[in-house]
Design a protein around this motif. Structure first.
Motif, mmCIF file in Angstrom:
data_model
loop_
_atom_site.group_PDB
_atom_site.id
_atom_site.type_symbol
_atom_site.label_atom_id
_atom_site.label_comp_id
_atom_site.label_asym_id
_atom_site.label_seq_id
_atom_site.Cartn_x
_atom_site.Cartn_y
_atom_site.Cartn_z
ATOM 1 N N GLU A 61 0.825 -1.202 0.000
ATOM 2 C CA GLU A 61 0.000 0.000 0.000
ATOM 3 C C GLU A 61 0.860 1.253 0.000
ATOM 4 O O GLU A 61 2.034 1.234 0.384
ATOM 5 C CB GLU A 61 -0.923 0.019 1.226
ATOM 6 C CG GLU A 61 -0.208 -0.038 2.555
ATOM 7 C CD GLU A 61 -1.165 -0.133 3.729
ATOM 8 O OE1 GLU A 61 -2.376 0.116 3.552
ATOM 9 O OE2 GLU A 61 -0.693 -0.454 4.836
ATOM 10 N N VAL A 62 0.248 2.328 -0.465
ATOM 11 C CA VAL A 62 0.859 3.651 -0.416
ATOM 12 C C VAL A 62 0.185 4.426 0.704
ATOM 13 O O VAL A 62 -1.049 4.505 0.759
ATOM 14 C CB VAL A 62 0.713 4.390 -1.760
ATOM 15 C CG1 VAL A 62 1.245 5.819 -1.647
ATOM 16 C CG2 VAL A 62 1.447 3.636 -2.871
ATOM 17 N N LEU A 63 0.993 4.987 1.599
ATOM 18 C CA LEU A 63 0.483 5.742 2.727
ATOM 19 C C LEU A 63 0.799 7.221 2.546
ATOM 20 O O LEU A 63 1.922 7.579 2.163
ATOM 21 C CB LEU A 63 1.117 5.260 4.037
ATOM 22 C CG LEU A 63 1.001 3.769 4.361
ATOM 23 C CD1 LEU A 63 1.774 3.457 5.641
ATOM 24 C CD2 LEU A 63 -0.457 3.350 4.510
ATOM 25 N N PHE A 64 -0.170 8.074 2.830
ATOM 26 C CA PHE A 64 0.016 9.517 2.828
ATOM 27 C C PHE A 64 -0.260 10.020 4.236
ATOM 28 O O PHE A 64 -1.337 9.812 4.774
ATOM 29 C CB PHE A 64 -0.934 10.172 1.826
ATOM 30 C CG PHE A 64 -0.975 11.676 1.887
ATOM 31 C CD1 PHE A 64 0.183 12.423 1.753
ATOM 32 C CD2 PHE A 64 -2.174 12.332 2.081
ATOM 33 C CE1 PHE A 64 0.138 13.813 1.813
ATOM 34 C CE2 PHE A 64 -2.223 13.716 2.142
ATOM 35 C CZ PHE A 64 -1.068 14.461 2.014
ATOM 36 N N GLU A 65 0.745 10.628 4.842
ATOM 37 C CA GLU A 65 0.659 11.076 6.233
ATOM 38 C C GLU A 65 0.222 9.939 7.169
ATOM 39 O O GLU A 65 -0.559 10.121 8.090
ATOM 40 C CB GLU A 65 -0.279 12.276 6.368
ATOM 41 C CG GLU A 65 0.230 13.505 5.623
ATOM 42 C CD GLU A 65 -0.675 14.711 5.794
ATOM 43 O OE1 GLU A 65 -1.910 14.523 5.891
ATOM 44 O OE2 GLU A 65 -0.153 15.838 5.841
ATOM 45 N N GLY A 66 0.734 8.749 6.870
ATOM 46 C CA GLY A 66 0.488 7.603 7.728
ATOM 47 C C GLY A 66 -0.804 6.857 7.477
ATOM 48 O O GLY A 66 -1.051 5.812 8.099
ATOM 49 N N GLU A 67 -1.630 7.345 6.552
ATOM 50 C CA GLU A 67 -2.907 6.708 6.258
ATOM 51 C C GLU A 67 -2.921 6.204 4.819
ATOM 52 O O GLU A 67 -2.322 6.824 3.934
ATOM 53 C CB GLU A 67 -4.071 7.691 6.459
ATOM 54 C CG GLU A 67 -4.215 8.205 7.888
ATOM 55 C CD GLU A 67 -4.606 7.106 8.856
ATOM 56 O OE1 GLU A 67 -5.293 6.155 8.419
ATOM 57 O OE2 GLU A 67 -4.222 7.182 10.037
ATOM 58 N N PRO A 68 -3.613 5.068 4.553
ATOM 59 C CA PRO A 68 -3.674 4.559 3.186
ATOM 60 C C PRO A 68 -4.223 5.603 2.226
ATOM 61 O O PRO A 68 -5.189 6.315 2.545
ATOM 62 C CB PRO A 68 -4.611 3.354 3.296
ATOM 63 C CG PRO A 68 -4.503 2.921 4.722
ATOM 64 C CD PRO A 68 -4.313 4.178 5.514
ATOM 65 N N LEU A 69 -3.585 5.717 1.063
ATOM 66 C CA LEU A 69 -4.041 6.633 0.025
ATOM 67 C C LEU A 69 -5.180 5.960 -0.738
ATOM 68 O O LEU A 69 -4.951 5.050 -1.536
ATOM 69 C CB LEU A 69 -2.885 6.975 -0.912
ATOM 70 C CG LEU A 69 -3.181 8.011 -1.995
ATOM 71 C CD1 LEU A 69 -3.514 9.367 -1.381
ATOM 72 C CD2 LEU A 69 -1.983 8.134 -2.943
ATOM 73 N N VAL A 70 -6.409 6.414 -0.476
ATOM 74 C CA VAL A 70 -7.598 5.828 -1.095
ATOM 75 C C VAL A 70 -7.980 6.689 -2.300
ATOM 76 O O VAL A 70 -8.462 7.817 -2.152
ATOM 77 C CB VAL A 70 -8.766 5.752 -0.096
ATOM 78 C CG1 VAL A 70 -9.986 5.108 -0.750
ATOM 79 C CG2 VAL A 70 -8.339 4.970 1.142
ATOM 80 N N ARG A 71 -7.755 6.159 -3.487
ATOM 81 C CA ARG A 71 -7.913 6.976 -4.689
ATOM 82 C C ARG A 71 -9.354 7.391 -4.948
ATOM 83 O O ARG A 71 -9.598 8.409 -5.595
ATOM 84 C CB ARG A 71 -7.365 6.218 -5.905
ATOM 85 C CG ARG A 71 -5.863 5.933 -5.788
ATOM 86 C CD ARG A 71 -5.281 5.505 -7.114
ATOM 87 N NE ARG A 71 -5.908 4.282 -7.612
ATOM 88 C CZ ARG A 71 -5.948 3.927 -8.887
ATOM 89 N NH1 ARG A 71 -5.434 4.722 -9.810
ATOM 90 N NH2 ARG A 71 -6.495 2.784 -9.247
ATOM 91 N N ARG A 72 -10.323 6.654 -4.440
ATOM 92 C CA ARG A 72 -11.727 7.012 -4.674
ATOM 93 C C ARG A 72 -12.261 8.016 -3.647
ATOM 94 O O ARG A 72 -13.394 8.475 -3.768
ATOM 95 C CB ARG A 72 -12.606 5.764 -4.677
ATOM 96 C CG ARG A 72 -12.604 4.994 -3.368
ATOM 97 C CD ARG A 72 -13.489 3.765 -3.451
ATOM 98 N NE ARG A 72 -13.454 2.976 -2.221
ATOM 99 C CZ ARG A 72 -12.564 2.042 -1.951
ATOM 100 N NH1 ARG A 72 -11.615 1.778 -2.842
ATOM 101 N NH2 ARG A 72 -12.586 1.378 -0.812
ATOM 102 N N ASP A 73 -11.439 8.348 -2.649
ATOM 103 C CA ASP A 73 -11.833 9.324 -1.637
ATOM 104 C C ASP A 73 -11.427 10.717 -2.142
ATOM 105 O O ASP A 73 -10.257 11.102 -2.096
ATOM 106 C CB ASP A 73 -11.135 9.004 -0.316
ATOM 107 C CG ASP A 73 -11.567 9.918 0.820
ATOM 108 O OD1 ASP A 73 -11.925 11.072 0.552
ATOM 109 O OD2 ASP A 73 -11.540 9.467 1.981
ATOM 110 N N ARG A 74 -12.392 11.496 -2.628
ATOM 111 C CA ARG A 74 -12.092 12.766 -3.284
ATOM 112 C C ARG A 74 -11.459 13.768 -2.329
ATOM 113 O O ARG A 74 -10.563 14.513 -2.709
ATOM 114 C CB ARG A 74 -13.365 13.340 -3.912
ATOM 115 C CG ARG A 74 -13.926 12.472 -5.035
ATOM 116 C CD ARG A 74 -15.155 13.096 -5.667
ATOM 117 N NE ARG A 74 -14.840 14.351 -6.336
ATOM 118 C CZ ARG A 74 -15.742 15.105 -6.945
ATOM 119 N NH1 ARG A 74 -17.017 14.745 -6.951
ATOM 120 N NH2 ARG A 74 -15.390 16.224 -7.539
#
Length: 254
Positions: A61-74
């Protein structure tokens, strides 16, 4: 320091194809400058696409600021796009020829919902052009009026528009003439230092990595084979693949 962006144990395969990336772990801290090197086909651009959220890993997974980067979350992606901006390889195709330079620089401000009236945006555009050593009247002109080096400066200015915390640059000077490469490298070095922006620089050119990056990661066949401070890798490479890369760097005769 915690990572701003982290590819955690990521693998990627195209449909029915062999793995392009295999168990890659790469963390980028705020303000850090990292070089990613490897020959063509090593998986550098694929990894960059995962880090930009353009593709999803097959595993990991790719994490952004420690959280999973969810591509469908606008909402998450809008916040991500403000913090992480790309600089692409080809300055001739990265700018829309139908748009003025000013419109190109204003586009990320509008698309990311950054508040400001027309006067505020005009001032921001003028500031960005000054930052990349271009005159303010460049905003009224189209990309065809500029050289390759100037277009790459415009592309860098556009990446800076939303005040990102990290730039992901894919071979940003490889399409430029040798005479202008160092000027763009010096520009990037100054912007990173002055603004405290992190940089992941993808390149096959070790001299550029040496000029810009504190840390260096070597990718071979989709795997990280060496990762250390740039000076350490260049002076005492540990992996045979890294030694081969270094041996291929042209040197002036003594």
């Amino acid at each position: 320091m915690s990572a701003l962006l982290h590819a955690r144990d990521v693998s990627f395969s195209y449909r029915k194809g062999a793995p392009v990336l295999d168990g890659v772990d790469l963390a980028l801290a705020p303000g850090e400058t990292v070089g990613l090197v490897g020959e063509s086909g090593a998986g550098k651009t694929t990894l960059l696409r995962l880090l930009l959220g353009l593709d999803a890993p097959s595993e990991g997974e790719v994490l952004f600021e420690g959280e999973p980067l969810v591509r469908r979350d606008r909402a998450t992606m809008r916040r991500f796009r403000r913090a992480v901006q790309p600089v692409y390889q080809d300055p001739f195709s990265s700018l829309d020829p139908r748009m003025t330079v000013g419109a190109s620089l204003a586009e990320p401000l509008r698309s990311l919902g950054i508040p400001g009236d027309a006067q505020t945006r005009a001032a921001r555009i003028a500031e960005l052009l000054t930052a990349v050593d271009l005159p303010a009247d460049a905003a009224t002109r189209h990309p065809e009026a500029f050289s390759g080096g100037q277009r790459q400066r415009i592309a860098i200015a556009r990446a800076l528009a939303p005040e990102p915390r990290l730039l992901l640059a894919d071979e940003p000077v490889s399409a430029l003439d040798t005479s202008v490469r160092m000027r763009v490298i010096e520009l990037l070095r100054g912007l990173v230092a002055e603004r405290g922006i992190g940089l992941l620089l993808v390149s096959h050119d070790l001299t550029i990595i040496a000029a810009l990056c504190q840390r260096m990661i070597v990718l071979e066949g989709g795997r990280i084979v060496e990762a250390a401070e740039t000076a350490s890798v260049l002076t005492a490479p540990q992996h045979p693949y890294t030694r081969r890369l270094l041996s291929a760097v042209p040197r002036l005769p003594a």
